[in-house]
Design an enzyme around this catalytic site. Structure first.
Site, PDB file in Angstrom:
ATOM      1  N   ILE A  15       0.829  -1.239  -0.019  1.00  0.00           N
ATOM      2  CA  ILE A  15      -0.083   0.074  -0.008  1.00  0.00           C
ATOM      3  C   ILE A  15       0.884   1.158  -0.002  1.00  0.00           C
ATOM      4  CG2 ILE A  15      -1.724   1.242   1.237  1.00  0.00           C
ATOM      5  CD1 ILE A  15      -2.658  -1.522   2.171  1.00  0.00           C
ATOM      6  N   ASN A  38       9.171  -6.648   4.790  1.00  0.00           N
ATOM      7  CA  ASN A  38       8.359  -7.266   4.387  1.00  0.00           C
ATOM      8  C   ASN A  38       8.011  -6.459   2.879  1.00  0.00           C
ATOM      9  OD1 ASN A  38       6.166  -9.083   3.313  1.00  0.00           O
ATOM     10  ND2 ASN A  38       4.558  -8.131   4.533  1.00  0.00           N
ATOM     11  N   SER A 130      -7.700  -0.704   9.919  1.00  0.00           N
ATOM     12  CA  SER A 130      -8.157  -1.831   9.079  1.00  0.00           C
ATOM     13  C   SER A 130      -9.820  -2.001   9.443  1.00  0.00           C
ATOM     14  CB  SER A 130      -7.504  -3.088   9.435  1.00  0.00           C
ATOM     15  OG  SER A 130      -8.142  -4.206   8.766  1.00  0.00           O
ATOM     16  N   THR A 132     -10.854  -4.721  10.038  1.00  0.00           N
ATOM     17  CA  THR A 132     -10.668  -5.638  10.913  1.00  0.00           C
ATOM     18  C   THR A 132     -10.953  -5.092  12.199  1.00  0.00           C
ATOM     19  OG1 THR A 132      -9.388  -7.428  11.352  1.00  0.00           O
ATOM     20  CG2 THR A 132      -8.282  -5.675  11.425  1.00  0.00           C
ATOM     21  N   TYR A 154      -3.634  -9.162  15.525  1.00  0.00           N
ATOM     22  CA  TYR A 154      -3.052  -8.210  14.612  1.00  0.00           C
ATOM     23  C   TYR A 154      -4.305  -7.129  14.646  1.00  0.00           C
ATOM     24  CZ  TYR A 154      -3.978  -6.048   9.972  1.00  0.00           C
ATOM     25  OH  TYR A 154      -4.305  -4.898   9.031  1.00  0.00           O
ATOM     26  N   LYS A 158      -4.314  -2.718  15.651  1.00  0.00           N
ATOM     27  CA  LYS A 158      -4.818  -1.494  15.113  1.00  0.00           C
ATOM     28  C   LYS A 158      -5.882  -0.722  15.909  1.00  0.00           C
ATOM     29  CE  LYS A 158      -2.897  -2.032  11.081  1.00  0.00           C
ATOM     30  NZ  LYS A 158      -1.716  -1.269  10.426  1.00  0.00           N
ATOM     31  N   TYR A 182      -9.216   0.529   6.266  1.00  0.00           N
ATOM     32  CA  TYR A 182      -9.131  -0.154   4.888  1.00  0.00           C
ATOM     33  C   TYR A 182     -10.035  -1.446   4.883  1.00  0.00           C
ATOM     34  CZ  TYR A 182      -4.336   2.070   4.878  1.00  0.00           C
ATOM     35  OH  TYR A 182      -3.388   2.634   4.731  1.00  0.00           O
ATOM     36  N   PHE A 183     -10.834  -1.452   3.812  1.00  0.00           N
ATOM     37  CA  PHE A 183     -11.379  -2.901   3.472  1.00  0.00           C
ATOM     38  C   PHE A 183     -10.405  -3.779   2.909  1.00  0.00           C
ATOM     39  CE2 PHE A 183     -15.601  -2.759   5.644  1.00  0.00           C
ATOM     40  CZ  PHE A 183     -15.593  -1.353   5.990  1.00  0.00           C
ATOM     41  N   ASN A 184     -10.784  -4.472   1.906  1.00  0.00           N
ATOM     42  CA  ASN A 184      -9.903  -5.328   1.520  1.00  0.00           C
ATOM     43  C   ASN A 184      -9.029  -4.685   0.042  1.00  0.00           C
ATOM     44  OD1 ASN A 184     -11.638  -6.907   2.984  1.00  0.00           O
ATOM     45  ND2 ASN A 184     -10.574  -8.663   2.218  1.00  0.00           N
ATOM     46  N   ASN A 204      -3.866 -13.894   1.537  1.00  0.00           N
ATOM     47  CA  ASN A 204      -5.243 -13.367   1.186  1.00  0.00           C
ATOM     48  C   ASN A 204      -5.813 -13.782  -0.339  1.00  0.00           C
ATOM     49  OD1 ASN A 204      -3.504 -10.942   2.872  1.00  0.00           O
ATOM     50  ND2 ASN A 204      -5.499 -11.299   3.332  1.00  0.00           N
ATOM     51  N   ASP A 302     -12.890 -16.511  10.020  1.00  0.00           N
ATOM     52  CA  ASP A 302     -13.495 -16.043   8.862  1.00  0.00           C
ATOM     53  C   ASP A 302     -14.846 -15.567   9.262  1.00  0.00           C
ATOM     54  OD1 ASP A 302     -11.450 -15.608   7.202  1.00  0.00           O
ATOM     55  OD2 ASP A 302     -12.222 -17.368   5.906  1.00  0.00           O
TER      56      ASP A 302
HETATM   57  C1  UD1 Z   1      -7.735 -10.601   6.059  1.00  0.00           C
HETATM   58  C2  UD1 Z   1      -7.863 -10.177   7.613  1.00  0.00           C
HETATM   59  C3  UD1 Z   1      -7.789  -8.829   7.802  1.00  0.00           C
HETATM   60  C4  UD1 Z   1      -6.598  -8.030   7.279  1.00  0.00           C
HETATM   61  C5  UD1 Z   1      -6.921  -8.450   5.367  1.00  0.00           C
HETATM   62  C6  UD1 Z   1      -5.850  -7.687   4.803  1.00  0.00           C
HETATM   63  C7  UD1 Z   1      -8.633 -12.324   8.680  1.00  0.00           C
HETATM   64  C8  UD1 Z   1      -9.645 -13.021   9.485  1.00  0.00           C
HETATM   65  N1  UD1 Z   1      -8.790 -11.149   8.267  1.00  0.00           N
HETATM   66  O1  UD1 Z   1      -9.232 -10.210   5.741  1.00  0.00           O
HETATM   67  O2  UD1 Z   1      -7.708  -8.725   9.241  1.00  0.00           O
HETATM   68  O3  UD1 Z   1      -6.836  -6.735   7.441  1.00  0.00           O
HETATM   69  O4  UD1 Z   1      -6.930  -9.706   5.198  1.00  0.00           O
HETATM   70  O5  UD1 Z   1      -6.080  -7.647   3.279  1.00  0.00           O
HETATM   71  O6  UD1 Z   1      -7.778 -13.182   8.265  1.00  0.00           O
HETATM   72  N2  UD1 Z   1     -10.405 -17.001   0.981  1.00  0.00           N
HETATM   73  C9  UD1 Z   1     -10.358 -18.134   0.292  1.00  0.00           C
HETATM   74  N3  UD1 Z   1      -9.172 -18.809  -0.218  1.00  0.00           N
HETATM   75  C10 UD1 Z   1      -8.032 -18.329   0.306  1.00  0.00           C
HETATM   76  C11 UD1 Z   1      -7.998 -17.033   0.762  1.00  0.00           C
HETATM   77  C12 UD1 Z   1      -9.033 -16.355   0.976  1.00  0.00           C
HETATM   78  O7  UD1 Z   1     -11.375 -18.661  -0.006  1.00  0.00           O
HETATM   79  O8  UD1 Z   1      -6.956 -18.715  -0.237  1.00  0.00           O
HETATM   80  C13 UD1 Z   1     -11.577 -16.165   1.311  1.00  0.00           C
HETATM   81  C14 UD1 Z   1     -11.801 -15.752   2.713  1.00  0.00           C
HETATM   82  O9  UD1 Z   1     -12.536 -16.727   3.142  1.00  0.00           O
HETATM   83  C15 UD1 Z   1     -12.662 -14.554   2.737  1.00  0.00           C
HETATM   84  C16 UD1 Z   1     -11.972 -13.962   1.259  1.00  0.00           C
HETATM   85  O10 UD1 Z   1     -11.476 -14.902   0.538  1.00  0.00           O
HETATM   86  O11 UD1 Z   1     -14.004 -14.845   2.392  1.00  0.00           O
HETATM   87  C17 UD1 Z   1     -11.129 -12.909   1.527  1.00  0.00           C
HETATM   88  O12 UD1 Z   1     -10.135 -13.379   2.494  1.00  0.00           O
HETATM   89  P1  UD1 Z   1      -8.774 -12.503   2.514  1.00  0.00           P
HETATM   90  O13 UD1 Z   1      -8.249 -11.798   1.431  1.00  0.00           O
HETATM   91  O14 UD1 Z   1      -7.828 -13.441   3.420  1.00  0.00           O
HETATM   92  O15 UD1 Z   1      -9.292 -11.234   3.575  1.00  0.00           O
HETATM   93  P2  UD1 Z   1     -10.111 -11.091   4.776  1.00  0.00           P
HETATM   94  O16 UD1 Z   1     -10.172 -12.449   5.694  1.00  0.00           O
HETATM   95  O17 UD1 Z   1     -11.417 -10.469   4.517  1.00  0.00           O
END
Ligand code: UD1
Length: 346
Positions: A15, A38, A130, A132, A154, A158, A182-184, A204, A302
């Site tokens: 970012i 990182n 975040s 989060t 984590y 925040k 931030y969202f994602n 992620n 999750d």
């Molecule tokens: C995660 C973190 C959040 C952090 C953000 C950074 C958790 C619980 N939350 O968010 O604190 O700020 O990353 O970007 O970890 N998924 C799959 N397969 C994968 C990876 C993810 O199905 O291999 C799904 C997850 O279940 C979720 C969605 O994709 O539904 C997004 O996941 P991810 O990108 O890891 O983000 P968050 O979990 O929302």
């Protein structure tokens, strides 16, 4: 008044590098502080290629007391107007396994940055928080008055930093602070020169999908298709990292022009939820590659669904996200296909 000279803590990261590009393109000057824990110095070379040379680097660790004096001197000498703070550890799973390390890095890094800004007389700070911090307590769309309850260490770092910054702004009215939730963040700069380059196996969704598409990983796991969502998979508010970065410039400008904003929270999201299956389909269209996946069990911790109500940022910052999920996938793919091994190729 505009804030022209900005310290960017963690400015070489995913970012941070995009924030640097937006700052430089808005005519600002940046001092990046990074320890490359990182991130890669190559990211800053690429920032200079995209947006010119108005960026200096201080290689130092904000969380290491041995580096504190050097940081305070360099920040003071830079004569900043303010700072954007994105330095810290950010892997959820790792924070559950090593909580003390997360507190011992993220909090002291913030203390040192505050000390340096005090010394420089620049009490303007944008903090990388975040969504989060909301945990699983709210119905989406969630606004900034939503209940706060992060579910992992984590996320608690925040929240604790946000609370500390609110205390600071209450105690000393000279401080002006934005906590950006931030969202994602996904996607990459449209040039394909900078993007997300996770160490090891990505945690992620987007970096994982991208590495499957490019053939670096064989198969994606979809963590649960039995959530109470429209197609059973998890729903998130993915936001293009360039939109997110532009939100930081808007936040800095807001703080510079407001007389006494105190500490203000903003959601940075699109307001639109996208499911895992929808994200896979969009990435498949953008990359024209097959994305093999299998549905597995839910991932611990999750939640089913979270997306933002982004109205406050639009109203007060004059900022909103404009890029679609198609743009996010196309740009993410351009970066991933041009740099299959991230910055390691250089
Ligand atoms: C995660 C973190 C959040 C952090 C953000 C950074 C958790 C619980 N939350 O968010 O604190 O700020 O990353 O970007 O970890 N998924 C799959 N397969 C994968 C990876 C993810 O199905 O291999 C799904 C997850 O279940 C979720 C969605 O994709 O539904 C997004 O996941 P991810 O990108 O890891 O983000 P968050 O979990 O929302």
């Amino acid at each position: 008044m505009t804030a022209k000279r900005i310290v960017v803590a963690g400015g070489a990261g995913y970012i941070g590098s995009h924030v640097c590009v937006e700052l430089l393109q808005a005519g600002r000057k940046a001092l990046v502080i990074d320890n490359f824990a990182n991130s890669s110095p190559v990211a800053l070379d690429r920032v200079r290629e995209i947006a010119g040379g108005n960026v200096e680097l201080l290689r130092a660790d904000l969380a290491d007391p041995a580096d504190a004096e050097r940081i305070v001197s360099a920040v003071t000498a830079f004569r900043p107007d303010g700072a954007i703070h994105l330095a810290g550890l950010k892997a959820v799973g790792e924070s559950v396994a090593e909580p003390v390390r997360y507190y011992a890095v993220n909090l002291p890094a913030t203390f040192t940055l505050i000390r340096a800004l005090e010394a420089a007389g620049a009490r303007l700070l944008v903090f990388s928080s975040s969504a989060t911090v909301y945990g699983d307590l709210n119905k989406s769309p969630v606004d900034e008055t939503g209940a706060l309850g992060p579910t992992n260490p984590y996320g608690r770092t925040k929240l604790f930093i946000e609370e500390m910054l609110r205390d600071l702004a209450r105690a000393d009215k000279r401080w002006k602070i934005c906590n950006l939730r931030y969202f994602n963040p996904v996607g990459a700069h449209a040039s394909g020169k900078i993007g997300e380059d996770p160490n090891g196996l990505p945690n992620n969704l987007f970096p994982f999908i991208a590495q499957v598409a490019v053939g670096r990983l064989p198969k994606l796991k979809v963590f649960g298709a039995d959530y109470p969502t429209r197609d059973g998979s998890g729903v998130r508010d993915y936001i293009h990292v360039v939109d997110l970065a532009a939100g930081h410039v808007a936040a800095i400008d807001y703080l510079a022009k407001e007389a006494s904003p105190g500490a203000v929270e903003f959601n940075l999201g699109t307001g639109r939820g996208v499911s895992v299956f929808e994200a896979i389909a969009a990435f498949k269209r953008a990359s024209n590659r097959d994305i093999p996946f299998e549905v597995t069990a839910r991932r611990d911790g999750d939640i089913a669904e979270i997306y933002a109500r982004p109205d406050k940022a639009e109203k007060l910052l004059g900022w909103r996200a404009t890029r679609t999920i198609e743009n996010m996938c196309a740009d993410h793919w351009r970066w991933q296909s041009a740099n299959p091994n991230g910055y390691r190729d250089e």
